[in-house]
Design an enzyme around this catalytic site. Structure first.
Site, mmCIF file in Angstrom:
data_model
loop_
_atom_site.group_PDB
_atom_site.id
_atom_site.type_symbol
_atom_site.label_atom_id
_atom_site.label_comp_id
_atom_site.label_asym_id
_atom_site.label_seq_id
_atom_site.Cartn_x
_atom_site.Cartn_y
_atom_site.Cartn_z
ATOM 1 N N SER A 142 -9.616 -1.105 7.153
ATOM 2 C CA SER A 142 -9.015 -0.728 6.154
ATOM 3 C C SER A 142 -8.487 -2.031 5.235
ATOM 4 O O SER A 142 -8.106 -1.843 4.029
ATOM 5 C CB SER A 142 -8.193 0.356 6.000
ATOM 6 O OG SER A 142 -8.882 1.628 6.136
ATOM 7 N N SER A 170 -9.528 1.816 3.416
ATOM 8 C CA SER A 170 -8.952 2.528 2.365
ATOM 9 C C SER A 170 -7.776 1.542 1.763
ATOM 10 O O SER A 170 -7.270 2.481 0.427
ATOM 11 C CB SER A 170 -8.141 3.437 3.180
ATOM 12 O OG SER A 170 -6.981 2.976 4.296
ATOM 13 N N LYS A 179 0.937 -1.110 0.006
ATOM 14 C CA LYS A 179 -0.112 -0.112 0.027
ATOM 15 C C LYS A 179 0.996 1.239 -0.156
ATOM 16 O O LYS A 179 1.907 1.116 0.757
ATOM 17 C CB LYS A 179 -1.007 0.139 1.349
ATOM 18 C CG LYS A 179 -1.858 1.100 1.316
ATOM 19 C CD LYS A 179 -2.618 0.913 2.598
ATOM 20 C CE LYS A 179 -3.805 2.120 2.921
ATOM 21 N NZ LYS A 179 -4.614 1.847 4.155
#
Lengths: 118, 480
Positions: free
Chosen positions: B176, B152, B77
């Site tokens: 997330s 997210s 990420k």
């Protein structure tokens, strides 16, 4: 709790944020909704409950106090928007001293208007 | 034609000389190239990954021992640092930032010979539930491109979902990792708070943040967790207990009978999709048929966990994000300014996106004089109540079963104008972050809307071994 313009301005100042007139109404409404939403917590009786401050049971995890390497000056400066070989650079923001009552304006006050973004 | 099934099988094939690391990387690069429109990646390290693959192939062919993640192709990420690679938290304020060190998790992956293939799109500073709040634009769900992948860590989830890497890392502050895993039909694990070092993970809410893992198989999750867990000199909050042998212990206890708890308050919650509720209730029945003890436990706090979460995380975010001032790194305004406060204000207002500013403002409010006790301290007290209640439950039960999300993946744009509706979508995931316990989302179900959804299992702190073992059992349960 009512969110008004004065509160939005105060919070924006504290958070170092700026909202244009057009955005202000929206952030005011959003804040109003968000604060009303979190006020649900008031329904819970928390009398005498210790606030939870730490998420781990680890206490004072310290290493030996030895001098160890850190990053070089070069890499510390690498991501700066503006820098020279040694320093981070910012626009000139230092104001000339405010003249005391009765004191004559000194020459140095001219730096005020100077923009120093080379 | 390269096909990925599991790390174990990939390693067997490498040893047998059936595949090479280069073939694996070339395969994933082709997949990434043909799915660019999904917008899962911010950057792809194609040449570098190929070079690394060649080095590993040579090393292995020379008879050298293989690292435990030898040749495993991993995506990170865009919030996890990788030295000399760009790191932006998908925010304009970090546009062009290059990390000068690697996260401990990244370091550990590399030490075990993993190949990092790229960085994945996410919601700006991990704030969001749909991956629509990114400076790079939204990510599409590969199963239905009119839907969001969740957030997210949306890009990391899609990278695994669409077969663009073997496993990926995300971060989970309020769901997330688990929620996008749920929306994408894959596995998502949030370890215990403090299980994985947060060094090099860009901070959103420091007492909630935890690096998590996306994969298609529990075995792969266990292998990666084993590598990235453990003490770290750079994170004072990380647990000093060593990583357990998650992978080795995975096959144990597969016939063990457990005590499961569930909350009727969750399964009968008005926000929960009826089909999801039914599927989870059916699973509960199935577990009972298999001689597990499954009981309803009273839980009166469900409607308070999201408000408590938003008070505490926004407070921590307002503090953590104060470092972005445009002086030492990050975006700097082009405006002419001669006042320091104005300078900061321009930098931050032009650099941060809307949701980030919203959360900084709320966080500033709950921490400000006059409101601190009524909001911030109050939420810390509620957090204490939650921790106590959860500990009590885990005295009598091994696991808590819950839905991961109240609905399957929603349509793009559906909730963008209503922050509260968006926040409520986190109702079942934030609990694990508030109390710090580990939780996993398992892709067990399919909705009539065509989208997958998962079952969430939570357990007591640092009990990942049992959580992964039971996950394996639960995955099997769905097959039979």
């Amino acid at each position: 709790m009512e969110v008004n313009d004065a509160l939005v301005d105060k919070l924006a100042q504290l958070a170092r944020l700026k909202f244009e007139a057009s955005e202000k109404e929206e952030i005011k409404n959003d804040l109003q909704k968000m604060i009303a939403f979190v006020e649900k917590l008031n329904e819970l009786d928390t009398t005498g409950v210790e606030p939870l401050l730490h998420m781990t049971d680890e206490v004072n995890v310290l290493r030996e106090d030895e001098v160890m390497g850190s990053i070089t000056r070069e890499s510390a400066l690498k991501n700066a928007p503006l820098h020279d070989e040694k320093f981070f650079k910012v626009p000139k923001v230092i104001k000339p001293p405010v003249p005391l009552k009765g004191e004559l304006k000194s020459e140095s006050s001219s730096v005020n208007s100077e923009q120093n973004l080379k | 034609m390269f096909e990925f099934f599991s790390i174990g099988q990939f390693h067997a094939q490498l040893r047998d000389g059936i595949v090479t690391c280069r073939q694996a990387v070339e395969h994933f690069l082709r997949q990434i190239d043909s799915t660019k429109h999904l917008n899962a990646f911010v950057e792809v390290y194609a040449d570098e990954a190929l070079r690394k693959a060649d080095q590993l192939d040579m090393k292995r062919n020379a008879g050298k021992p293989m690292g435990s993640l030898h040749g495993v192709v991993i995506a990170l990420k865009d919030i996890i640092a990788y030295k000399e690679h760009r790191l932006t938290a998908s925010s304009k304020i970090l546009n062009g930032f290059t990390s000068i060190y690697s996260a401990t998790a990244t370091e550990k992956l590399l030490r075990e010979e993993a190949i990092i293939i790229g960085s994945c799109n996410c919601d700006e500073f991990a704030m969001g539930s749909t991956n629509e709040n990114s400076a790079y634009g939204k990510v599409l769900n590969a199963l239905d491109e009119t839907r969001i992948p969740g957030g997210s860590s949306g890009g990391s989830a899609v990278a695994v979902q669409a077969g663009l890497c073997m496993v990926s890392l995300g971060s989970d502050t309020g769901g997330s990792v688990r929620q996008p895993a749920d929306f994408c039909g894959i596995i998502g694990l949030k370890p215990t708070y403090g299980r994985v070092s947060r060094h090099g993970l860009i901070a959103y809410a420091s007492s909630f943040d935890q690096i998590g893992i996306f994969a298609n198989r529990i075995d792969d999750v266990a292998k990666v967790l084993q590598v990235i867990s453990g003490p770290d000199a750079y994170d004072a909050t990380v647990s000093q207990s060593e990583a357990a042998n998650y992978a080795g212990k995975l096959s144990e206890n597969q016939n063990k009978k457990y005590h499961f708890a569930y909350f009727n308050e969750a399964l009968d919650h008005p926000s929960l999709d009826k089909e999801i509720a039914r599927s989870i209730k059916n699973t509960i029945e199935k577990l009972k048929e298999n001689d597990h003890a499954v009981e309803a436990v009273q839980f009166d706090y469900l409607d308070y966990i999201v408000p408590a979460y938003y008070v505490l995380t926004t407070a921590e975010a307002s503090s953590n994000l104060s470092r972005y001032d445009g002086v030492r790194y990050g975006y700097r305004t082009k405006q002419t300014v001669s006042d320091l406060t104005e300078f900061y204000k321009f930098n931050r207002s032009e650099g941060f996106g809307k949701e980030v500013k919203r959360r900084i403002m709320l966080g500033t409010f709950v921490l400000s004089t006059g409101y601190y006790d009524a909001y911030f301290t109050k939420a810390q007290q509620v957090r204490q109540l939650l921790v106590k209640k959860t500990k009590e439950i885990f005295k009598n039960y091994d696991f808590i079963l819950m839905p991961t999300s109240p609905s399957p993946a929603f349509k793009i744009g559906e909730k963008m104008n209503d922050p509260i509706a968006m926040y409520l979508a986190d109702i079942f995931t934030v609990m694990a972050n508030l109390v710090g316990c580990p939780a996993i989302s398992l892709p067990l179900f399919k909705h009539s809307a065509g989208m997958p959804f998962g079952l969430q299992a939570m357990t007591s702190e640092f009990n990942e071994v049992s959580l992964l073992q039971v996950s394996k059992q639960l995955m099997e349960l769905s097959v039979h």
